[in-house]
Scaffold this motif. Structure first.
Motif, PDB file in Angstrom:
ATOM      1  N   ARG A 242      42.348 -19.996-102.863  1.00 56.84           N
ATOM      2  CA  ARG A 242      43.392 -19.059-102.434  1.00 56.84           C
ATOM      3  C   ARG A 242      42.858 -17.655-102.639  1.00 56.84           C
ATOM      4  O   ARG A 242      42.478 -17.293-103.756  1.00 56.84           O
ATOM      5  CB  ARG A 242      44.672 -19.223-103.236  1.00 56.84           C
ATOM      6  CG  ARG A 242      45.720 -18.180-102.823  1.00 56.84           C
ATOM      7  CD  ARG A 242      47.021 -18.326-103.561  1.00 56.84           C
ATOM      8  NE  ARG A 242      47.953 -17.312-103.072  1.00 56.84           N
ATOM      9  CZ  ARG A 242      48.745 -16.620-103.850  1.00 56.84           C
ATOM     10  NH1 ARG A 242      48.761 -16.831-105.150  1.00 56.84           N
ATOM     11  NH2 ARG A 242      49.552 -15.710-103.339  1.00 56.84           N
ATOM     12  N   LEU A 243      42.791 -16.886-101.560  1.00 54.78           N
ATOM     13  CA  LEU A 243      42.465 -15.468-101.665  1.00 54.78           C
ATOM     14  C   LEU A 243      43.795 -14.748-101.800  1.00 54.78           C
ATOM     15  O   LEU A 243      44.588 -14.705-100.854  1.00 54.78           O
ATOM     16  CB  LEU A 243      41.695 -14.986-100.436  1.00 54.78           C
ATOM     17  CG  LEU A 243      40.375 -15.692-100.158  1.00 54.78           C
ATOM     18  CD1 LEU A 243      39.714 -15.110 -98.909  1.00 54.78           C
ATOM     19  CD2 LEU A 243      39.444 -15.588-101.348  1.00 54.78           C
ATOM     20  N   ARG A 244      44.054 -14.225-102.966  1.00 54.51           N
ATOM     21  CA  ARG A 244      45.343 -13.584-103.250  1.00 54.51           C
ATOM     22  C   ARG A 244      45.610 -12.436-102.285  1.00 54.51           C
ATOM     23  O   ARG A 244      44.677 -11.870-101.710  1.00 54.51           O
ATOM     24  CB  ARG A 244      45.364 -13.083-104.679  1.00 54.51           C
ATOM     25  CG  ARG A 244      45.285 -14.207-105.694  1.00 54.51           C
ATOM     26  CD  ARG A 244      45.478 -13.693-107.105  1.00 54.51           C
ATOM     27  NE  ARG A 244      45.268 -14.743-108.076  1.00 54.51           N
ATOM     28  CZ  ARG A 244      46.184 -15.636-108.442  1.00 54.51           C
ATOM     29  NH1 ARG A 244      47.369 -15.598-107.891  1.00 54.51           N
ATOM     30  NH2 ARG A 244      45.907 -16.549-109.331  1.00 54.51           N
ATOM     31  N   PRO A 245      46.883 -12.074-102.112  1.00 59.98           N
ATOM     32  CA  PRO A 245      47.211 -10.978-101.204  1.00 59.98           C
ATOM     33  C   PRO A 245      46.427  -9.708-101.552  1.00 59.98           C
ATOM     34  O   PRO A 245      46.341  -9.327-102.721  1.00 59.98           O
ATOM     35  CB  PRO A 245      48.713 -10.775-101.425  1.00 59.98           C
ATOM     36  CG  PRO A 245      49.206 -12.112-101.882  1.00 59.98           C
ATOM     37  CD  PRO A 245      48.084 -12.673-102.717  1.00 59.98           C
ATOM     38  N   HIS A 246      45.835  -9.113-100.531  1.00 61.99           N
ATOM     39  CA  HIS A 246      45.039  -7.891-100.706  1.00 61.99           C
ATOM     40  C   HIS A 246      45.063  -7.105 -99.401  1.00 61.99           C
ATOM     41  O   HIS A 246      45.498  -7.612 -98.373  1.00 61.99           O
ATOM     42  CB  HIS A 246      43.599  -8.225-101.121  1.00 61.99           C
ATOM     43  CG  HIS A 246      42.859  -9.066-100.128  1.00 61.99           C
ATOM     44  ND1 HIS A 246      43.096 -10.418 -99.963  1.00 61.99           N
ATOM     45  CD2 HIS A 246      41.899  -8.747 -99.232  1.00 61.99           C
ATOM     46  CE1 HIS A 246      42.301 -10.893 -99.027  1.00 61.99           C
ATOM     47  NE2 HIS A 246      41.561  -9.900 -98.544  1.00 61.99           N
ATOM     48  N   CYS A 247      44.588  -5.863 -99.473  1.00 55.57           N
ATOM     49  CA  CYS A 247      44.562  -4.977 -98.303  1.00 55.57           C
ATOM     50  C   CYS A 247      43.173  -4.374 -98.161  1.00 55.57           C
ATOM     51  O   CYS A 247      42.517  -4.082 -99.160  1.00 55.57           O
ATOM     52  CB  CYS A 247      45.560  -3.824 -98.459  1.00 55.57           C
ATOM     53  SG  CYS A 247      47.263  -4.356 -98.643  1.00 55.57           S
ATOM     54  N   GLY A 248      42.752  -4.157 -96.929  1.00 54.11           N
ATOM     55  CA  GLY A 248      41.515  -3.439 -96.661  1.00 54.11           C
ATOM     56  C   GLY A 248      41.712  -1.947 -96.920  1.00 54.11           C
ATOM     57  O   GLY A 248      42.842  -1.471 -97.067  1.00 54.11           O
ATOM     58  N   PRO A 249      40.607  -1.186 -96.940  1.00 50.69           N
ATOM     59  CA  PRO A 249      40.680   0.221 -97.332  1.00 50.69           C
ATOM     60  C   PRO A 249      41.204   1.185 -96.274  1.00 50.69           C
ATOM     61  O   PRO A 249      41.587   2.295 -96.604  1.00 50.69           O
ATOM     62  CB  PRO A 249      39.229   0.556 -97.673  1.00 50.69           C
ATOM     63  CG  PRO A 249      38.431  -0.365 -96.815  1.00 50.69           C
ATOM     64  CD  PRO A 249      39.232  -1.631 -96.745  1.00 50.69           C
ATOM     65  N   SER A 250      41.221   0.781 -95.008  1.00 51.98           N
ATOM     66  CA  SER A 250      41.571   1.743 -93.960  1.00 51.98           C
ATOM     67  C   SER A 250      42.005   1.021 -92.691  1.00 51.98           C
ATOM     68  O   SER A 250      41.521  -0.069 -92.398  1.00 51.98           O
ATOM     69  CB  SER A 250      40.352   2.619 -93.647  1.00 51.98           C
ATOM     70  OG  SER A 250      40.567   3.402 -92.495  1.00 51.98           O
TER      71      SER A 250
END
Length: 137
Positions: free
Chosen positions: A19-27
């Motif tokens: 599971r790749l936990r919820p995350h956001c890219g930088p831009s």
């Protein structure tokens, strides 16, 4: 994009139970593409990505899934059941490319020109494994 510090091209390999936990890219200056290379399970079988408030969706071999990774996203690859055979790894070719509406494409100073907040921190990039060396024995 990679030469400007904003992109990568990698093979992403996941094993069952990941599971790749919820995350956001930088831009949001870039978009992300996942080209399905090996997809051993469907969304209904427990292998999917969720982006923002969209319904989870699966990959298909030979097809691209494109999304803005500045929105929260997560990946789930459920473990095989005790009576199920090992399904194998999920493999996608992951690449980032400029958002078509982004005005500072290929400008080395794109971060500072596009957003004062983005320009103030160093965005994380994947390691350059092609130039990493292993100590001799």
């Amino acid at each position: 994009l990679a030469l400007c510090g904003g992109g990568d091209v990698i093979f992403s390999v996941l094993t069952p139970g990941t599971r790749l936990r919820p995350h956001c890219g930088p831009s949001n200056a870039r978009l992300t593409c996942h080209l399905g290379i090996r997809v051993p399970r469907s969304d209904a079988q427990g292998l999917h990505i969720r982006v923002a408030a969209e319904l989870p969706r699966g990959w298909e071999e030979g097809r691209c899934l494109v999304f803005d990774d500045s929105f929260e996203h997560e990946v789930i690859f459920k473990e095989a059941g005790p009576s199920e055979p090992y399904p194998g790894e999920r493999v996608v070719l992951l690449l980032n490319f400029w958002h078509p509406d982004f005005e500072f494409k290929n400008d080395p100073d794109w971060r500072s020109k596009s957003d004062t907040v983005t320009g103030s921190f160093a965005a994380e990039s994947l390691p350059r494994t092609d130039i990493m060396t292993v100590g001799s024995s």
